[in-house]
Each structure stands twice: as structure tokens, then as C-alpha cells.
Design a protein around this motif. Sequence first.
Motif, short mmCIF file in Angstrom:
data_model
loop_
_atom_site.label_atom_id
_atom_site.label_comp_id
_atom_site.label_asym_id
_atom_site.label_seq_id
_atom_site.Cartn_x
_atom_site.Cartn_y
_atom_site.Cartn_z
N TYR A 178 -19.12 6.69 6.19
CA TYR A 178 -19.02 5.04 6.36
C TYR A 178 -17.60 4.88 5.39
O TYR A 178 -16.84 4.13 6.07
CB TYR A 178 -20.18 4.50 5.69
N SER B 168 -15.25 3.79 8.44
CA SER B 168 -15.37 2.35 8.60
C SER B 168 -14.47 1.43 7.55
O SER B 168 -14.04 0.15 7.69
CB SER B 168 -16.91 1.62 8.43
N VAL C 50 -24.64 5.43 17.26
CA VAL C 50 -23.21 5.52 17.86
C VAL C 50 -23.06 6.03 19.19
O VAL C 50 -21.96 5.30 19.64
CB VAL C 50 -22.51 6.68 16.95
N SER C 51 -23.71 6.70 19.72
CA SER C 51 -23.61 7.07 21.25
C SER C 51 -23.94 5.67 22.09
O SER C 51 -23.06 5.36 23.01
CB SER C 51 -24.59 8.13 21.57
N ALA D 77 -20.79 3.12 21.43
CA ALA D 77 -19.66 3.52 22.20
C ALA D 77 -19.98 3.44 23.53
O ALA D 77 -18.88 3.18 24.11
CB ALA D 77 -19.49 5.18 21.55
N THR E 119 -15.61 8.36 22.59
CA THR E 119 -16.38 9.06 21.23
C THR E 119 -17.86 8.88 21.63
O THR E 119 -18.21 8.23 22.48
CB THR E 119 -16.00 7.78 19.94
N GLY F 184 -21.86 10.47 19.97
CA GLY F 184 -22.57 10.93 18.68
C GLY F 184 -22.33 12.24 18.14
O GLY F 184 -22.52 12.72 16.94
N ILE G 99 -18.66 0.25 14.68
CA ILE G 99 -19.77 1.14 15.53
C ILE G 99 -20.25 1.91 14.34
O ILE G 99 -21.57 2.00 14.16
CB ILE G 99 -19.06 2.06 16.62
N TYR G 100 -19.51 2.70 13.45
CA TYR G 100 -19.88 3.40 12.58
C TYR G 100 -20.65 2.50 11.28
O TYR G 100 -21.78 3.14 10.57
CB TYR G 100 -18.95 4.52 11.84
N ALA H 207 -24.21 1.50 12.60
CA ALA H 207 -25.18 2.62 12.71
C ALA H 207 -25.37 3.18 11.35
O ALA H 207 -26.71 3.42 11.12
CB ALA H 207 -24.44 3.90 13.54
#
Length: 516
Positions: free
Chosen positions: A301, A305, A432-433, A436, A446, A448, A468-469, A472
Amino acid sequence: MSTGTEAPPPIHSRRDVIQAMSGLMLGMFVSILAGTVVSNALPRIVAELKGSQSIFAWIVTAELLAMTATVPLWGKLADLYSRKLLIQASLGLYVAGSLIAGFSQNIEMLIVSRVVQGLGAGGVTALATIVMAAMIPPRELGRYSGLFGAVFGVGTVAGPLIGGLLVDTSWLGWRWCFFIGVPFALAAIWLLQRTLHLPVVRKEDTKIDYLGAFLIVSGVSTLLIWSSSAGQKFDWWSGWTAGLVTLGVLLLVAAVRVEATAHDPIVPLSIFRNRTVSLTTVASALVGVAMFGGTVFLSQYFQLSLGKTPTQAGLLGLPLILGLLISSTVAGQLITKYGRWKAFLVAGGVVMVAGMLLLSTITAQTTVFMVSVHMFVLGVGVGLMMQNLVLAAQNDVPARDLGATTSTLTFFRSLGGAIGVSALGAVLANKVSSLAAEKFGPMGGTGGNEVPDISVLPPEIKAVIADIYATATAEIFLVGAPFAVLALLAVLFIKEKPLKEQSGDDRLAAEMAAGH
């Protein structure tokens, strides 16, 4: 049954205890370092040794498997043989594994060396707390157990930072991630030889339950292989999952049957009739899930991030350690002074839940200061819980079961952490998947399974990846919070009992004299 005593006199003074503790804490530090120092070095190691992506995780997993699965066996050996000799032998295994790892010429040699390192680390982890309980009465144990909690936390967070610095230093390199612990381990062996004097109780009519040990190690290893591979090498809901979980459960069921009838079992099932042992075991596993399962992803993170470097990310983990260090040390002193411990466990549970919930609110815009405050809160909660759970259990069992009880709690905390990392890692990868795919479409760049290199991305894409990160990472703390709540519920039901005034060895002598 006969007993024998080493020539040196038993430990009496506080100075002697502190001297012996120095060797134990040094050994504990290097054993924890073995599992954490390679995390930032893995990409360089795998590239240089020409390993595949599928083997990447096994450099960490091999050590974790060997350490976690063998903890109960080390605990049993501590009830039968010289604890001083065993902890020195485990440090020796760590040294041998470290040297083999540092000189490895291929991935296969490195993985074997990591297993040897794990065997040694498992021994040190289990035996350090057992030896401490043997020397120090529960009434005085809080004074020192806080220091062990602090060492545990420092090793967990400092390892990745040290590893990153070694890899980035051109004249050292990744091999020093393994060499660096060797002089510390040798120093610990020497210190223990000079300062640790414990009576040895030899049980002549006792045999090691090898079948039970084999079934426990095999069952736990199978479940750890599943938890570390599911979501990466195969789906969580798949034939592999069904097969590995079924095999692991069947092996552990067989282990329970063997242990129930064994003359001298590796893990005496009778200890679980004690409510305190059962509840502290459950709480230890849940603390492992909450702590390791969440905090292991904070470094990612910070980098993805918040845009920090790996070294900066390592330094940003220090507030968690500071909270753990302060709370475990202060609580230990207060427990020794007043003889009361349950209030600290309950407070730790409450604060740990608060820390998990606070970290579930982080975003890509959260300031470093606020994230540090949230981490400090979580560290305080974990510091109040971790070692005091062991203290509560050790205080409430016969001295003859101290080794088995302590290693059982250590084992379940490690097992909870391993499964927590895998399960929450799968939650993060899936989130994440899905995010994304939502932002970039099904064929987005991108997912997972691949961590993006944000240094080569344009600013607008980098900002989306950061969000996103962050989202998550916040979600895995929200998912982990209920585990912290369950740990709090478990400690609420533990009955507080006065702390005993005798050390483990004194209690054992009294039990043997009484014929128990």
C-alpha cells in the motif's frame, strides 16, 4: 523416573535472569529475521538463480512450513530433554541453513536450506518462551514477556527493511540476507552457554510418539501448502482445494486418534480440557490472522498507493512496532506490580478491533501521519494481547505441561498468521482484479496476479492504480476485523486466576515430590 541436574546453580537474581534473557532474545530475533528478511530481496534472488514465478513463493513458504509444523515437536522435546541443549541445537540448525542459503547455486538448494532454517527457527520460537517460564514465576513473568513481544515485533518489521538495504548495497547483495543472522545466532549460542543454567529432568520411561509427530507435521504441512497456493496456483474452489483440505483434515483426525491413546503424546489432548488453554489457543490463532493477515500488505500500500520507495515503506512500518513495544513493556511491568492480567487482554482486544477498523478507512489520499496513527493503535492492541495470552495459559497448567502448552499457543498463532496471509491475500487479489476490470475493462493491463510497476506508468493511470490498491488494502482490514472481534470474545470468557509465585522448575519439583 529419575532426575538429573546440571552442575551450575539455578538462576536466582534478577541480574542473572536478564543475562540469560539476552541470549534468548537474540536467538528469538534471528529466528524471526529468517522469515522476514528475504521479502524485499525475492525478485533479485529468483532472477539471479533463474527461478520461475511459480517457485517464487516457495522461498518464503518452505521456511514457514518447517517452522510452523515442527513447533509442537520442539515443545514436546522440551518436556523430555535439556532445554538449554535444545535451544542451542535449534540455533545451530539456523546457522547451517543460513550458510547453505547464502552459498546456494540454484533454487532447489535454496529451498532445502530454507527448510533447515525453518526447523531451527521453529525450535527457537517454541523454546524461548518455554525456557522463560521455567526460570521465572508467572507473578514476575510480565516484567520480561513484554520484552519478548517487542523483539517479535521489531524482527517482523525490521526484517524487510534490512533485506531491502542489503540488496540495494552493491558490495553486499542478497546473499547477505542469509549471512547477516549467522554472527547473531553464534553469539546467542555463546551467551546461552555462559548464562543459562537450568535443572534437567530426565524421564527414563518416556518414548517420543513418532507416529503422532509425523501425522501432525504432515497434516499441518498439507493445509499450509493449500493455504499458500490457493488463489495463486489454483482456484480456492477447485479439485486441488478439495483434495488437499480433505487429506490435511484426515491426517489431523488420525493424529488426534493416535495422540488420544499414546503413552506420552506430542500434544497432550488433556490440556484442552483446561478452559484457559482452549480459549487462549483460539485467541492466539485469531490474533495471528488479524496481525499478519493485514499488516503484511501495508508495505505494498505504501509503495503503490502512497508512492513510497521500498526503503521508505520499511520505515513507515515503525509506528506499529512502537505501539507494540510500548504496550507490551508497560503492561508487563503493571502485571508484575499488581498481579492482575485479564484487564490488559480485554483492553488489547478492544484496541486491536479499533486499529483494524481504523485501517479499513485508508485511501490513496490518507496522509502518512494518519496511517501511522492507525498502525500505532493496532500495535498497542497486539502488544497487549500476544505475550499475555501465553502468560495466562502458562499460569493455569501443571508445570509438566508447560512445554506442550506454550508450543501449542505459538503453533496456532503461526498457523493463524499463515492462513490469514493466504486468505486475505486472495481477498486483495480478487478486489484488485474486479476494480481493474471495472476501471480498465476485462483486458486491462493490471490484475490480481501481476503487481504493476508504477514508475513506468503515466500519471493518470498511476492515480487509478493507487486508488485500486488503497481500496483493496482497506477491504482486507475490514474483512480481518471480525477475527479481532472473535479474539476479544474469547478473552472475555477467560477466568482470571492469581499469578503463581513459583517458577516452572520449582512447580515441577513440587509436583514430582507429590507424585503427580
